[in-house]
Design an enzyme around this catalytic site. Structure first.
Site, PDB file in Angstrom:
ATOM      1  N   ARG A  77       0.098  -0.987   0.150  1.00 56.90           N
ATOM      2  CA  ARG A  77       0.039   0.036  -0.098  1.00 56.90           C
ATOM      3  C   ARG A  77       0.712   0.798   0.262  1.00 56.90           C
ATOM      4  O   ARG A  77       1.245   1.479   1.161  1.00 56.90           O
ATOM      5  CB  ARG A  77      -0.812  -0.030   0.845  1.00 56.90           C
ATOM      6  N   HIS A 121      -3.810  11.153   1.184  1.00 53.67           N
ATOM      7  CA  HIS A 121      -2.462  10.578   2.201  1.00 53.67           C
ATOM      8  C   HIS A 121      -2.026  11.825   2.757  1.00 53.67           C
ATOM      9  O   HIS A 121      -0.621  12.299   3.014  1.00 53.67           O
ATOM     10  CB  HIS A 121      -1.504   9.562   2.496  1.00 53.67           C
ATOM     11  N   GLU A 166      -7.417   8.154   6.263  1.00 54.06           N
ATOM     12  CA  GLU A 166      -8.403   8.576   7.754  1.00 54.06           C
ATOM     13  C   GLU A 166      -8.463  10.468   7.407  1.00 54.06           C
ATOM     14  O   GLU A 166      -7.982  11.380   8.209  1.00 54.06           O
ATOM     15  CB  GLU A 166      -7.110   8.473   8.651  1.00 54.06           C
ATOM     16  N   ASN A 293      -7.680   1.629  10.800  1.00 56.07           N
ATOM     17  CA  ASN A 293      -6.045   1.449  10.776  1.00 56.07           C
ATOM     18  C   ASN A 293      -6.322   1.013  12.266  1.00 56.07           C
ATOM     19  O   ASN A 293      -7.521   2.319  12.835  1.00 56.07           O
ATOM     20  CB  ASN A 293      -5.291   2.706  10.395  1.00 56.07           C
ATOM     21  N   TYR A 295      -4.161   1.108  16.321  1.00 56.19           N
ATOM     22  CA  TYR A 295      -3.174   1.276  16.570  1.00 56.19           C
ATOM     23  C   TYR A 295      -2.773   1.060  18.172  1.00 56.19           C
ATOM     24  O   TYR A 295      -2.736  -0.107  18.782  1.00 56.19           O
ATOM     25  CB  TYR A 295      -2.217   2.316  16.930  1.00 56.19           C
ATOM     26  N   GLU A 363      -3.840  -0.391   8.299  1.00 56.10           N
ATOM     27  CA  GLU A 363      -2.119  -0.060   8.817  1.00 56.10           C
ATOM     28  C   GLU A 363      -2.261  -0.439  10.192  1.00 56.10           C
ATOM     29  O   GLU A 363      -3.932  -0.740  11.036  1.00 56.10           O
ATOM     30  CB  GLU A 363      -2.125   1.501   9.540  1.00 56.10           C
TER      31      GLU A 363
HETATM   32  O1  IFM Z   1       2.095   8.212  10.275  1.00 52.69           O
HETATM   33  C1  IFM Z   1       0.758   7.636  10.319  1.00 52.69           C
HETATM   34  C2  IFM Z   1       0.049   7.356   8.680  1.00 52.69           C
HETATM   35  O2  IFM Z   1       0.714   8.601   8.345  1.00 52.69           O
HETATM   36  C3  IFM Z   1      -1.182   7.355   9.146  1.00 52.69           C
HETATM   37  N1  IFM Z   1      -1.949   6.319  10.741  1.00 52.69           N
HETATM   38  C4  IFM Z   1      -0.760   6.616  11.811  1.00 52.69           C
HETATM   39  C5  IFM Z   1       0.491   6.196  11.170  1.00 52.69           C
HETATM   40  C6  IFM Z   1       1.386   7.112  12.423  1.00 52.69           C
HETATM   41  O3  IFM Z   1       1.475   7.803  13.171  1.00 52.69           O
END
Ligand code: IFM
Length: 466
Positions: A77, A121, A166, A293, A295, A363
């Protein structure tokens, strides 16, 4: 710890984004983007760092694709920089910009990897920001035009398209918190930006369909929200945060309506002047997949009083406040590591939105305090544990019935982490920013071995069944 097992046919990849890796910002006819401007504004990015050189992927993409091939991923990606393709955000495309992505896509395909292309992005052409940026409706039309240009050029070779990455960050972090480009603190314009981003996505989806480009999706970063206490006030705070972080996107995209608690959440900020009849139909065009995405979880509490320090105040104040997640490890981003919440988020979204298309995790990854040993090797055991635990959490969500088809590690390379600059390292591959050398970390070798053994295990199972 057990190695994760994902379904047969599940796809694995890694992800990057143009401004974070490419560099070459003044080459090949590229125009300036809002991130070039933001980075040059004193005090915005740590140590005054910029994406001018980044990982020099613009010149070294061949080396990076070789790393991907050796890793054994199915998918790569990447994002296209709009200002490379249309330096002022509109009009005749820049042949050198398109030629770069031609070469990149061809190299990825020649390595036996499928390219997955993100159209936006975060690197809006500065010329569009100068006439209103995402606050104005015209930018959605410009984005549709740009999408068609890229689709006409690469649609014969790229089979999966992500319109936006995002949009929460673009609209709210960029226009209300001011920690991302364009770096402003505005109330209603931030909400208008959110709407125009959704509209841009819907219009681009129409263009991609018309160009017969392949599968189309959008990447969102929904939060898994937890109340600080079980009080009614904190639970209400979670619902307001859910609207700001998740429902603003999911409701129009997947239910054809705006969130029903908007008035309570935004108050007078939402004057609705930017909405036009028919927009919801455009926004809600059917998609082939949803990119997610993920985290870390977010704990919030009710905070009825505005942040007293005006310098820290967000312009879209929903009267909530973040609370630290106690008792767990945190990455160098300060993010708590709680893999179970990945399962919980996916199951929760699946239940709330029964009509979601199949999901790709576009992500997931962690920034760690990587320290090379004398031989230059990075023994990033925390990152390996993070990835393994999140893949196991993902597998539990699939067992619970969530339709997830693929997973991308963020990121292939250490890269420019926006306002944090270069010292937050997410890569499977360490980048020496002085020499621009690439050094695979232990996590790279772990992912490679995992992909090979996972494939072999699945083949054996199929053979046994056959
Ligand atoms: O680096 C970023 C990415 O550009 C978008 N999603 C979160 C990642 C980590 O912060």
């Amino acid at each position: 710890m057990e190695e994760p097992t994902l379904p047969a046919g599940f796809l694995f990849g890694t992800a990057t984004a143009a401004y974070q890796v490419e560099g070459g910002v003044r080459e090949g006819g590229r125009g300036p983007s809002i991130w070039d401007t933001y980075c040059r504004t004193p005090g915005r990015v740590a140590r005054g760092e910029t994406g001018d050189v980044a990982c020099d992927h613009y010149h070294r993409y061949g080396e990076d694709v070789a790393l991907l091939a050796d890793l054994g991923v199915d998918l790569y990606r990447f994002s296209v920089a709009w200002p490379r393709v249309q330096p002022t955000g509109k009009g005749r495309p820049n042949p050198e910009g398109l030629a770069f992505y031609d070469r990149l896509v061809d190299t990825v395909l020649a390595a036996g990897i499928e390219p997955v292309l993100t159209l936006y992005h975060w690197d809006l052409p500065q010329a569009l920001e100068d006439v209103g940026g995402w606050r104005v409706r015209d930018t959605a039309h410009r984005f549709a035009e740009y999408s068609r240009v890229v689709a006409d050029r690469l649609g014969d070779r790229v089979g999966r398209w992500i319109t936006l990455n995002e949009p929460f960050c673009t609209s709210f972090v960029g226009h209300a918190v001011g920690r991302h480009a364009p770096g402003t603190r505005e109330g209603t314009p931030a909400l208008a930006a959110a709407h125009h981003l959704l509209l841009a996505h819907g219009m681009a989806t129409g263009e991609l369909r018309a160009a017969d480009a392949g599968e189309v999706g959008i990447t969102l970063n929904p939060d898994h929200l937890l109340p600080a206490t079980d009080s009614e006030a904190d639970r209400a705070a979670v619902e307001r945060a859910r609207t700001l972080h998740n429902r603003v996107w999911f409701d129009p995209l997947f239910t054809g309506a705006y969130p029903d608690n908007e008035d309570e959440v935004w108050g007078e900020l939402a004057d609705g002047s930017y909405r036009v009849e028919g927009d919801l139909e455009i926004i809600g065009r059917p998609l082939d997949f949803l990119g997610i995405n993920y985290y870390r979880p977010l704990v919030v509490r009710d905070a009825p009083h505005r942040e007293p320090d005006p310098a820290r105040r967000t312009a879209v104040d929903i009267r909530t406040e973040q609370v630290p997640f106690a008792g767990v490890r945190h990455t160098t981003m300060g993010w708590p590591v709680v893999p179970d919440t990945f399962t919980d988020l996916l199951v929760d979204l699946d239940r709330r939105y029964p009509d979601l298309p199949p999901i790709l995790i576009t992500e997931n990854g962690s920034a760690e305090d990587d320290r090379p040993d004398e031989s230059g090797r990075v023994h990033d055991t925390d990152r390996i544990a993070y990835l393994r635990d999140h893949l196991n959490a993902l597998s539990r969500a699939i067992d619970a019935g969530v339709d997830v088809r693929g997973y991308f590690v963020w990121s292939l390379l250490d890269n420019f982490e926006w306002a944090f600059g270069y010292d937050r390292r997410f890569g499977l591959v360490r980048v020496d920013y002085e020499l621009l050398e690439r050094h695979p970390k232990d996590s790279y070798h772990w992912y490679r071995d995992f992909l090979a053994s996972h494939r072999a295990r699945r083949v054996d199972e199929l053979a046994d069944r056959g």
